[in-house]
Design a protein around this motif. Structure first.
Motif, PDB file in Angstrom:
ATOM      1  N   UNK A  73       9.500   8.055  -1.118  1.00  0.00           N
ATOM      2  CA  UNK A  73       8.937   6.709  -1.216  1.00  0.00           C
ATOM      3  C   UNK A  73       9.876   5.668  -0.636  1.00  0.00           C
ATOM      4  N   UNK A  74      11.150   5.846  -0.935  1.00  0.00           N
ATOM      5  CA  UNK A  74      12.166   4.918  -0.452  1.00  0.00           C
ATOM      6  C   UNK A  74      12.244   4.940   1.075  1.00  0.00           C
ATOM      7  N   UNK A  75      12.285   6.148   1.627  1.00  0.00           N
ATOM      8  CA  UNK A  75      12.361   6.286   3.083  1.00  0.00           C
ATOM      9  C   UNK A  75      11.104   5.695   3.741  1.00  0.00           C
ATOM     10  N   UNK A  76       9.949   5.976   3.149  1.00  0.00           N
ATOM     11  CA  UNK A  76       8.694   5.449   3.702  1.00  0.00           C
ATOM     12  C   UNK A  76       8.716   3.926   3.722  1.00  0.00           C
ATOM     13  N   UNK A 114       0.816  -1.213   0.000  1.00  0.00           N
ATOM     14  CA  UNK A 114       0.000   0.000   0.000  1.00  0.00           C
ATOM     15  C   UNK A 114       0.849   1.262   0.000  1.00  0.00           C
ATOM     16  N   UNK A 115       1.961   1.251   0.714  1.00  0.00           N
ATOM     17  CA  UNK A 115       2.839   2.420   0.770  1.00  0.00           C
ATOM     18  C   UNK A 115       3.304   2.792  -0.639  1.00  0.00           C
ATOM     19  N   UNK A 116       3.755   1.793  -1.388  1.00  0.00           N
ATOM     20  CA  UNK A 116       4.229   2.048  -2.749  1.00  0.00           C
ATOM     21  C   UNK A 116       3.091   2.555  -3.633  1.00  0.00           C
ATOM     22  N   UNK A 149      11.390   1.962   3.729  1.00  0.00           N
ATOM     23  CA  UNK A 149      12.370   1.505   4.723  1.00  0.00           C
ATOM     24  C   UNK A 149      11.794   1.596   6.139  1.00  0.00           C
ATOM     25  N   UNK A 150      11.107   2.709   6.366  1.00  0.00           N
ATOM     26  CA  UNK A 150      10.496   2.936   7.674  1.00  0.00           C
ATOM     27  C   UNK A 150       9.503   1.818   7.977  1.00  0.00           C
ATOM     28  N   UNK A 151       8.740   1.478   6.968  1.00  0.00           N
ATOM     29  CA  UNK A 151       7.748   0.432   7.156  1.00  0.00           C
ATOM     30  C   UNK A 151       8.409  -0.912   7.395  1.00  0.00           C
ATOM     31  N   UNK A 152       9.491  -1.145   6.665  1.00  0.00           N
ATOM     32  CA  UNK A 152      10.247  -2.379   6.874  1.00  0.00           C
ATOM     33  C   UNK A 152      10.741  -2.498   8.303  1.00  0.00           C
ATOM     34  N   UNK A 153      11.148  -1.334   8.852  1.00  0.00           N
ATOM     35  CA  UNK A 153      11.646  -1.286  10.222  1.00  0.00           C
ATOM     36  C   UNK A 153      10.519  -1.631  11.204  1.00  0.00           C
ATOM     37  N   UNK A 154       9.360  -1.015  10.976  1.00  0.00           N
ATOM     38  CA  UNK A 154       8.192  -1.302  11.819  1.00  0.00           C
ATOM     39  C   UNK A 154       7.867  -2.796  11.746  1.00  0.00           C
TER      40      UNK A 154
END
Lengths: 258, 272
Positions: free
Chosen positions: A237-240, A190-192, A242-247
């Motif tokens: 988009x990339x940061x978002x 969804x983020x992408x 990565x952030x989601x991956x971290x979560x």
């Protein structure tokens, strides 16, 4: 319990992750400098970066970025709340499944960008139409992943919970937790989607936002500026992601340990 | 004691009826509908005494797990009845604890949280459940791994955690669905001894599903040998190792003879 990986090579590996990006930037630069691609079509990477910092200096680009991010957060947030809820309900109730399945079936092949003019007519040029588009577009991967996750939960796990005195609410919680890996996968997709649809909508009918900035600078032939904005969109988009991956990793700590 | 139609539908506890045991009467079960329907269990009667260790032994597809799930109330009774001291079984209940072959631990909870889960649901006071969890974890030798997640444990440790989780709700009856089937031979043998020790200490009814003849002879007071298609109990035999059952008896010639007898019986039931 050992957390993260203590190997020194870990950092080297992390750095290696960004190597392809560096190569891509170099290839871009080389392509233009060698004359294979005309600088009037594609400005060299270095020029775009310089232009980016010039834009960043006067701050306008960040005003637009804030507007765009607000839309992404609102649309994606709504999609997550409703999408996860609908997916879990579909998994546990046949009537809900029967009602929602055809709607999702129609939504699947529909080009979401085709809805842009309709939403513009309905909701005007401001935030609402963009948020609705992002919401609709992100809903699908989130619902389907939540649904598949919740349906795929091991029956024995649910039986164990029931055996251990779980009431209806507790059973729902167990199902939610068991489906969480799939739910998070859907949200990350969804983020992408959200960024793609945001730029789509703002490109077609924007008065503000990064998509509007791309359209307006591109229309004026200010390609270095346009690519600087594109670069920012990609970075956001990339940061978002990565952030989601971290979560995701934090939430699913229990899964990644060995 | 005769079975009467009047008992069906009654809900109040009727300790006199099934004693403190577990009684199955005229139990049949089929899966699917219409022409696709498969009769998994046909007219099963079984009376398990208080404190008995009862093994359900049979080839795969003989309905032994189905019978166990019906006892647990996980699948609804279609025909016949399952009754405990608390009355007819209709749904899962903490008086009948289950342990599955693949552990079915909550992977997002630590071992201790898994053990605490049922007690919290059932309203056991916090101090008591903490104490009981610590005792149980010590008993299954997982006290050093209490704060690990299941994915960090070996199969044998996960199954010990699952057993502790089930014992924590203090069930009268322990239902075990091939609990050691996923373990290697060495671990399985240790787990069998530990289970016997737990059973001897707690005096619970254990209903133990297995397709392993050795396991059934080693563990069971009585062994019901089941046949397939449709699943029914072919015969129920009494084990001769009641008094001093532990791994040592494996070596006894008596044990070997029993295994051979039952293997022959199993063979018959599988082929017919």
């Amino acid at each position: 319990m050992s957390r993260a990986d203590p190997i020194a090579g870990g950092y080297l590996l992390r750095a290696l992750e960004y190597l392809p990006l560096a190569i891509l930037a170099l290839a871009w630069e080389a392509l233009v400098r060698s004359g294979l691609v005309s600088p009037s079509v594609l400005p060299p990477f270095s020029e775009v970066v310089i232009e980016f910092f010039r834009l960043a200096g006067n701050g306008v680009i960040f005003e637009h970025a804030a507007i765009s991010l607000r839309r992404v957060v609102a649309g994606l947030g709504l999609a997550i709340v409703f999408g996860v809820g609908a997916g879990l309900l579909m998994a546990s109730s046949r009537p809900v499944r029967v009602v929602l399945n055809p709607v999702l079936g129609l939504l699947y092949p529909l080009p979401k960008s085709a809805l842009v003019p309709l939403f513009m007519l309905l909701l005007g040029l401001g935030d609402a139409s963009k948020i609705l588009l992002i919401f609709i577009g992100c809903l699908l991967p989130i619902v389907t992943n939540a649904f598949n996750g919740a349906r795929g939960v091991d029956e024995k796990l649910m039986w164990s919970a029931a055996n251990l005195g779980a009431d209806r609410f507790e059973l729902f919680r167990v199902r939610f937790n068991a489906a969480l890996p799939d739910i998070l996968t859907g949200c990350r997709t969804g983020v992408a989607f959200a960024f793609i649809l945001l730029i789509n909508a703002e490109l077609i009918f924007g008065q503000d936002g990064l998509g509007y900035l791309i359209a307006s600078t591109g229309g004026l032939g200010a390609y270095p500026t346009m690519f600087a904005v594109v670069l920012l969109v990609v970075a956001l988009g990339f940061v978002a992601d990565r952030l989601f991956g971290l979560i995701e990793r934090q939430t699913l700590r229990w899964r990644t340990t060995a | 004691m005769t079975a009467g139609a009047d008992r069906i539908g009654e809900t109040e506890p009727a300790p006199a009826r099934a004693g403190a045991g577990l009684r199955v009467q005229g139990l049949s079960h089929s899966f699917g509908a219409g022409a696709q329907s498969i009769l998994a269990l046909s007219d099963v009667d079984l009376d398990i005494a208080p404190g008995e260790f009862h093994c359900l032994l049979g080839p795969s597809g003989c309905g032994k797990s189905t019978l166990l799930y019906l006892m647990g109330g996980f699948i609804p009774v279609q025909r016949g009845s399952v009754e405990t001291a608390r009355g007819p079984v209709r749904r899962p209940g903490p008086d009948r604890g289950i342990v599955f072959q693949n552990f079915a631990l909550f992977p997002w909870k630590t071992v201790r949280q898994n053990v605490l889960y049922g007690m919290a649901n059932l309203g056991v006071p916090k101090a008591e459940r903490e104490a009981r969890a610590s005792d149980l974890l010590a008993m299954v030798k997982l006290d050093k791994f209490a704060d690990h997640y299941p994915s960090q444990l070996s199969g044998g440790m996960q199954q010990r955690a699952a057993i502790a989780r089930t014992l924590a709700i203090e069930p009268d009856i322990l239902l075990m669905d091939e609990p050691f089937g996923a373990l290697d031979a060495q671990t399985r043998s240790i787990m069998q001894e530990e289970l016997l020790a737990i059973w001897q200490r707690t005096g619970k009814i254990v209903v133990f599903v297995t397709h392993d003849v050795h396991e059934a002879v080693l563990l069971g007071d009585r062994i019901s040998v089941m046949s397939a298609r449709p699943g029914r109990i072919a015969t129920t035999v009494t084990s001769d190792f009641n008094s001093e059952r532990d791994a040592r008896v494996k070596r006894a010639s008596e044990f070997a003879r029993k295994v051979l007898d039952l293997s022959g019986l199993m063979h018959e039931q599988t082929l017919t």
